[in-house]
Design a protein around this motif. Structure first.
Motif, PDB file in Angstrom:
ATOM      1  N   HIS A  87       0.846  -1.044   0.303  1.00 13.80           N
ATOM      2  CA  HIS A  87      -0.131  -0.260  -0.055  1.00 13.80           C
ATOM      3  C   HIS A  87       0.882   1.013  -0.134  1.00 13.80           C
ATOM      4  N   GLY A  88       0.710   2.498  -0.842  1.00 21.87           N
ATOM      5  CA  GLY A  88       1.227   3.462  -0.943  1.00 21.87           C
ATOM      6  C   GLY A  88       3.024   3.248  -1.271  1.00 21.87           C
ATOM      7  N   LEU A  89       3.294   3.695  -0.765  1.00 22.34           N
ATOM      8  CA  LEU A  89       4.950   3.421  -0.128  1.00 22.34           C
ATOM      9  C   LEU A  89       5.418   2.110  -0.803  1.00 22.34           C
ATOM     10  N   GLY A  90       4.216   1.651  -0.175  1.00 20.52           N
ATOM     11  CA  GLY A  90       4.274  -0.332   0.409  1.00 20.52           C
ATOM     12  C   GLY A  90       4.216  -1.011  -1.092  1.00 20.52           C
ATOM     13  N   ALA A  91       3.824  -0.250  -2.002  1.00 17.94           N
ATOM     14  CA  ALA A  91       3.266  -0.552  -3.087  1.00 17.94           C
ATOM     15  C   ALA A  91       4.150  -0.993  -4.021  1.00 17.94           C
ATOM     16  N   THR A  92       5.132   0.944  -4.114  1.00 21.06           N
ATOM     17  CA  THR A  92       6.502   1.043  -4.973  1.00 21.06           C
ATOM     18  C   THR A  92       6.931   0.495  -4.406  1.00 21.06           C
ATOM     19  N   ILE A  93       7.580  -0.058  -2.958  1.00 21.78           N
ATOM     20  CA  ILE A  93       9.059  -0.868  -3.253  1.00 21.78           C
ATOM     21  C   ILE A  93       8.877  -2.029  -3.732  1.00 21.78           C
ATOM     22  N   VAL A 165       6.977  13.027   9.731  1.00 19.54           N
ATOM     23  CA  VAL A 165       8.086  13.616   9.777  1.00 19.54           C
ATOM     24  C   VAL A 165       9.678  12.792   8.965  1.00 19.54           C
ATOM     25  N   ALA A 166      10.146  13.787   7.955  1.00 18.91           N
ATOM     26  CA  ALA A 166      11.705  13.087   7.585  1.00 18.91           C
ATOM     27  C   ALA A 166      12.487  14.490   7.414  1.00 18.91           C
ATOM     28  N   THR A 167      13.292  13.723   7.144  1.00 17.65           N
ATOM     29  CA  THR A 167      15.020  14.647   6.777  1.00 17.65           C
ATOM     30  C   THR A 167      14.618  15.061   5.066  1.00 17.65           C
ATOM     31  N   ALA A 168      14.986  16.222   4.862  1.00 19.51           N
ATOM     32  CA  ALA A 168      14.892  16.857   3.136  1.00 19.51           C
ATOM     33  C   ALA A 168      15.684  15.573   2.581  1.00 19.51           C
ATOM     34  N   GLY A 169      16.291  14.810   3.102  1.00 23.13           N
ATOM     35  CA  GLY A 169      17.284  13.938   2.367  1.00 23.13           C
ATOM     36  C   GLY A 169      16.642  12.965   2.372  1.00 23.13           C
ATOM     37  N   TRP A 170      15.922  12.163   3.245  1.00 23.68           N
ATOM     38  CA  TRP A 170      15.134  11.405   3.339  1.00 23.68           C
ATOM     39  C   TRP A 170      14.080  11.149   1.704  1.00 23.68           C
ATOM     40  N   TYR A 171      13.208  13.058   1.645  1.00 20.25           N
ATOM     41  CA  TYR A 171      12.453  13.573   1.721  1.00 20.25           C
ATOM     42  C   TYR A 171      12.993  13.162  -0.073  1.00 20.25           C
ATOM     43  N   ARG A 172      13.662  13.510  -0.591  1.00 23.56           N
ATOM     44  CA  ARG A 172      14.325  14.076  -1.825  1.00 23.56           C
ATOM     45  C   ARG A 172      15.126  12.584  -2.803  1.00 23.56           C
ATOM     46  N   GLU A 173      15.130  11.309  -1.749  1.00 21.41           N
ATOM     47  CA  GLU A 173      15.282  10.329  -2.056  1.00 21.41           C
ATOM     48  C   GLU A 173      14.354   9.740  -1.909  1.00 21.41           C
ATOM     49  N   LEU A 174      12.238   9.609  -1.398  1.00 26.08           N
ATOM     50  CA  LEU A 174      11.873   9.198  -2.399  1.00 26.08           C
ATOM     51  C   LEU A 174      11.650   9.398  -3.717  1.00 26.08           C
ATOM     52  N   GLN A 175      11.972  10.799  -3.970  1.00 24.08           N
ATOM     53  CA  GLN A 175      11.304  11.705  -4.867  1.00 24.08           C
ATOM     54  C   GLN A 175      11.600  10.699  -6.143  1.00 24.08           C
ATOM     55  N   ALA A 176      13.433  10.410  -5.946  1.00 26.94           N
ATOM     56  CA  ALA A 176      14.044   9.672  -6.864  1.00 26.94           C
ATOM     57  C   ALA A 176      13.568   8.359  -6.828  1.00 26.94           C
ATOM     58  N   PHE A 177      13.532   8.207  -5.892  1.00 27.33           N
ATOM     59  CA  PHE A 177      12.363   6.196  -6.074  1.00 27.33           C
ATOM     60  C   PHE A 177      11.142   5.900  -6.578  1.00 27.33           C
ATOM     61  N   MET A 178      10.765   7.555  -6.586  1.00 27.86           N
ATOM     62  CA  MET A 178       9.057   7.092  -7.035  1.00 27.86           C
ATOM     63  C   MET A 178       9.363   7.824  -8.764  1.00 27.86           C
ATOM     64  N   LYS A 179      10.232   8.405  -8.814  1.00 36.22           N
ATOM     65  CA  LYS A 179      10.740   8.589 -10.338  1.00 36.22           C
ATOM     66  C   LYS A 179      11.283   7.532 -11.219  1.00 36.22           C
ATOM     67  N   ASP A 180      12.113   6.408 -10.679  1.00 34.52           N
ATOM     68  CA  ASP A 180      12.954   5.767 -10.999  1.00 34.52           C
ATOM     69  C   ASP A 180      11.613   4.564 -11.312  1.00 34.52           C
ATOM     70  N   VAL A 181      11.103   4.178 -10.481  1.00 37.68           N
ATOM     71  CA  VAL A 181      10.438   3.138 -10.344  1.00 37.68           C
ATOM     72  C   VAL A 181       9.284   3.681 -11.731  1.00 37.68           C
ATOM     73  N   ALA A 182       8.801   4.778 -11.782  1.00 38.47           N
ATOM     74  CA  ALA A 182       7.329   5.500 -12.510  1.00 38.47           C
ATOM     75  C   ALA A 182       8.101   5.524 -14.602  1.00 38.47           C
ATOM     76  N   GLN A 183       9.132   4.968 -14.732  1.00 35.20           N
ATOM     77  CA  GLN A 183       9.978   5.627 -16.083  1.00 35.20           C
ATOM     78  C   GLN A 183      10.793   4.592 -16.680  1.00 35.20           C
ATOM     79  N   TYR A 184      10.695   3.333 -14.833  1.00 38.39           N
ATOM     80  CA  TYR A 184      11.517   2.657 -16.125  1.00 38.39           C
ATOM     81  C   TYR A 184      11.180   1.783 -17.262  1.00 38.39           C
ATOM     82  N   GLU A 185      12.105   1.585 -17.835  1.00 35.71           N
ATOM     83  CA  GLU A 185      11.433   0.915 -19.434  1.00 35.71           C
ATOM     84  C   GLU A 185      11.159  -0.348 -19.867  1.00 35.71           C
ATOM     85  N   GLY A 186      11.812  -1.436 -18.425  1.00 34.07           N
ATOM     86  CA  GLY A 186      11.581  -2.949 -18.784  1.00 34.07           C
ATOM     87  C   GLY A 186      10.462  -2.829 -18.462  1.00 34.07           C
TER      88      GLY A 186
END
Length: 261
Positions: A87-93, A165-186
Motif C-alpha cells: 500500500h502506498g510507498l509499500g506498493a512502490t517498494i 516527519v522526515a529529513t530533507a535528504g529522505w524526502y529527496r530520496e523518495l522523489q528519486a525512488f518514485m521517479k525511477d519506478v515510474a520511468q523504468y523502461e523494462g
C-alpha cells in the motif's frame, strides 16, 4: 515481523507491506479478514517505523527493500502460494523489486501506489532544494487526508507510532525512488496483478500508476478505481467491498493454478 495463522486449512499466504509513516497495526481488520478466509498473513514494520520508529524518518530506501525481501522469504516458507500486498510507498517498494528481479509468487495486490504525489510538504518546491539533508520536513499527512472513516479518527489521536516527519535528504530520496519506478523502461515478469486506486485520493496521483500498469503488458491484471474513496482504501467505510474484490482476485488466481478454493 509477525505471522498470523489462517483459521482452518490455509490455502495461501499474504505478505503485507505498509505505507510510509504508518505501521502494520493499522491493518488489524484486514489481517483478521484474511485469516478468516483461509490465508496465513505475514506483516511487520518497515525500518524506522512502528514501535521501534524514529521521530524523524531518515532510513535508506535500500533498507526498506532489504526488509521486504526478508518479509517475502518468510511468506514463502510455508510452501503455499504467496500474494504480496503493498500500500502506498509499500506498493512502490514492491514495484521497484519486481522490476529488478522476479519474485516467486502467485500474484501482487497494490493499492494507491506512490509514483507521483499530489500532497507535498508545505512550500515543497521553493524550500526543499535549499535545505541540508539533515533538516526536517513535515509531510503533514493527517488521518483526515487518508480516510473518511470517522471511527479511525479517534484511534489516530492515540496512535503514538504514526509520524510523517522526515529529513530533507529522505524526502529527496523518495522523489528519486518514485521517479525511477515510474520511468523504468523494462517490464515485470508476467504475474497476475490487481491495482486498487482511490477515486478521491488526496495523497497520490493515479495517472502514472495506470500508465505503468499498461506498459507492463501483462496477460492477467485488474485495475479498479473506487469512486469517492480516499487514499487508504482498506480503511475506508467501504473497505468490506474492497476486501471482497481482493479476495475474489486471489481465489481466481488460485483456481487458475489448480487449487480447490
Amino acid at each position: 515481523m509477525w505471522k498470523w495463522e489462517a483459521e482452518g486449512q490455509p490455502k495461501a499466504v499474504v505478505a503485507i507491506v505498509h505505507n510510509a509513516y504508518e505501521h502494520h497495526s493499522r491493518y488489524a481488520w484486514l489481517i483478521q479478514k484474511l485469516r478468516s478466509a483461509g490465508f496465513h498473513v505475514v506483516a511487520g514494520d518497515l525500518p524506522g517505523h512502528g514501535a521501534e520508529g524514529k521521530k524523524i524518518h531518515d532510513e535508506s530506501f535500500e533498507a526498506y527493500v532489504s526488509y521486504v525481501k526478508k518479509l517475502v522469504a518468510v511468506g514463502l516458507n510455508d510452501n503455499l502460494p504467496l500474494f504480496v500486498m503493498g500500500h502506498g510507498l509499500g506498493a512502490t517498494i514492491v514495484m521497484h523489486m519486481i522490476l529488478a528481479k522476479k519474485i516467486e509468487c502467485a500474484g501482487f495486490i497494490f493499492s494507491s501506489p506512490w509514483l507521483t504525489l499530489k500532497h507535498q510538504p508545505p512550500k515543497f518546491s521553493a524550500v526543499l532544494s535549499k535545505l541540508t539533508s539533515s533538516m526536517k520536513v513535515n509531510h503533514d499527512i493527517s488521518i483526515e487526508l487518508l480516510t473518511r472513516n470517522y471511527d479511525l479518527y479517534v484511534e489516530a489521536q492515540q496512535d503514538r507510532h504514526y509520524n510523517s516527519v522526515a529529513t530533507a535528504g529522505w524526502y529527496r530520496e523518495l522523489q528519486a525512488f518514485m521517479k525511477d519506478v515510474a520511468q523504468y523502461e523494462g517490464t515485470i515478469h508476467d504475474t497476475p496483478l490487481l491495482v486498487h486506486i482511490a477515486g478521491n485520493d488526496k495523497i497520490a496521483d493515479s495517472s502514472p500508476t495506470k500508465k505503468w500498469l499498461i506498459h507492463q503488458n501483462l496477460s492477467e491484471f485488474q485495475y479498479k478505481e473506487w469512486k469517492h474513496l480516499y487514499h487508504d482504501v482498506f480503511q475506508e467505510p467501504e473497505r468490506e467491498e474492497v476486501y471482497l474484490y481482493t479476495e475474489s482476485f486471489m481465489n481466481n488466481v488460485l483456481r487458475s493454478l489448480g487449487y480447490v478454493v
